[in-house]
Design an enzyme around this catalytic site. Sequence first.
Site, PDB file in Angstrom:
ATOM      1  N   SER A 161       0.835  -1.189   0.000  1.00  0.00           N
ATOM      2  CA  SER A 161       0.000   0.000   0.000  1.00  0.00           C
ATOM      3  C   SER A 161       0.881   1.254   0.000  1.00  0.00           C
ATOM      4  O   SER A 161       1.719   1.425  -0.886  1.00  0.00           O
ATOM      5  CB  SER A 161      -0.948  -0.048   1.207  1.00  0.00           C
ATOM      6  OG  SER A 161      -1.899   0.986   1.154  1.00  0.00           O
ATOM      7  N   HIS A 170      -8.094  -4.948  -0.056  1.00  0.00           N
ATOM      8  CA  HIS A 170      -6.783  -4.296   0.044  1.00  0.00           C
ATOM      9  C   HIS A 170      -5.954  -4.859   1.197  1.00  0.00           C
ATOM     10  O   HIS A 170      -4.730  -4.947   1.110  1.00  0.00           O
ATOM     11  CB  HIS A 170      -6.987  -2.790   0.231  1.00  0.00           C
ATOM     12  CG  HIS A 170      -5.731  -1.993   0.168  1.00  0.00           C
ATOM     13  ND1 HIS A 170      -4.908  -1.987  -0.934  1.00  0.00           N
ATOM     14  CD2 HIS A 170      -5.142  -1.171   1.077  1.00  0.00           C
ATOM     15  CE1 HIS A 170      -3.864  -1.193  -0.710  1.00  0.00           C
ATOM     16  NE2 HIS A 170      -3.979  -0.693   0.503  1.00  0.00           N
ATOM     17  N   ASP A 195      -8.966  -6.369  -4.514  1.00  0.00           N
ATOM     18  CA  ASP A 195      -8.548  -5.058  -4.004  1.00  0.00           C
ATOM     19  C   ASP A 195      -9.120  -3.979  -4.919  1.00  0.00           C
ATOM     20  O   ASP A 195      -8.562  -3.644  -5.954  1.00  0.00           O
ATOM     21  CB  ASP A 195      -7.015  -4.974  -3.970  1.00  0.00           C
ATOM     22  CG  ASP A 195      -6.512  -3.670  -3.379  1.00  0.00           C
ATOM     23  OD1 ASP A 195      -7.320  -2.771  -3.077  1.00  0.00           O
ATOM     24  OD2 ASP A 195      -5.272  -3.540  -3.217  1.00  0.00           O
TER      25      ASP A 195
END
Length: 376
Positions: A153, A351, A318
């Site tokens: 991320s 995610h 995601d």
Amino acid sequence: MQSGSVGFVTPQSMRFEEPLGLASGARIADYELCYETYGSLNAARDNAVLICHALNASHHVAGRYADRPEQVGWWDNMVGPGRPVDTRRFFVIGVNNLGSCFGSTGPMSTSPTTGRPYGASFPVVTVEDWVDAQARLADRLGIRRFAAVMGGSLGAMQALSWTIQYPERIGHCVAIAITPRLSAQNIAFNDVARAAIHSDPDFHGGDYYSKGVVPKAGLRVARMIGHITYLSDDAMAEKFGRSLRTPDYAFGYGAEFEVESYLRYQGDKFSEYFDANTYLLITRALDYFDPAAAHGNDLSEALAAARARFLVVSFTSDWRFSPERSREIVKALLDNRRDVSYAEIDAPHGHDAFLLDDPRYHALVRAYFDGVFERL
């Protein structure tokens, strides 16, 4: 090969008196970076791996604290002896970013100029600023080149930025659940979360420390918004469905559905340990990250300086940083004839999948780091 934890760990701190120039034009001096290390640096000093953290994480990547054994490192399942990033082979470093609330200098820290907490006066920082600060810490540790820089991320954005800012100082970039820049929708989610904090009457323009209050209500809502985006629809449906906490509707506005109760619990917990000003800073750093912007929005040109080998990993569910965005990075790297491996993991967790124990994902990372080690 038996897998295990690094055990009890001790955070360290390093002070930097020389000012650090920031992308905004501001400068910050006399600051500290908190960090942890696992494993041993070899004689050639070429087996170091930097782990970059995401929004609400920190330098505490792996292991536990002797006085707080319940605080397990946020990527403990990834880093350790026999784990995908094997600390019997690699010297792993986790650094808490500037502006954070977990030990490095941030809005809660005392300003040497005023003698009071920085609060709203703490300068806005960027991903590139964090990479510059990490490079300074590496210099102090005597590490001229990382075997790999890795993150998920926001941490993956930092890893990618390392390949652009310091191309000769990184051998491999492992970027997981990444996007080359936030979409308008993602920026909108961040703005709504920041608006929740700004609208909290206890925020006091960011200078709430002197008031003895915390904008908990705003932080709770910000976390709830964020948490929804980290999970997939399928994962939420499987975990909660439309289950009620009581046998029937209460015809009110309390937490009647299990998913409501869960989100409120997560929001309450977050508001107890995270700083509101830090949340504002880090989400803005997410918004600003866009390496192609300085190159006519040409990502291939932005990555032309990169010399590292790459592993890019995405997850099918995601929807916040979708696989399509990872493939943009892969294409730009291939345009530059870079050595890149790409994997798209079919996982239902959204995610947050980069933090979880997916055997295929962990086997992939393990195999890649086997190759990193062989090339030392």
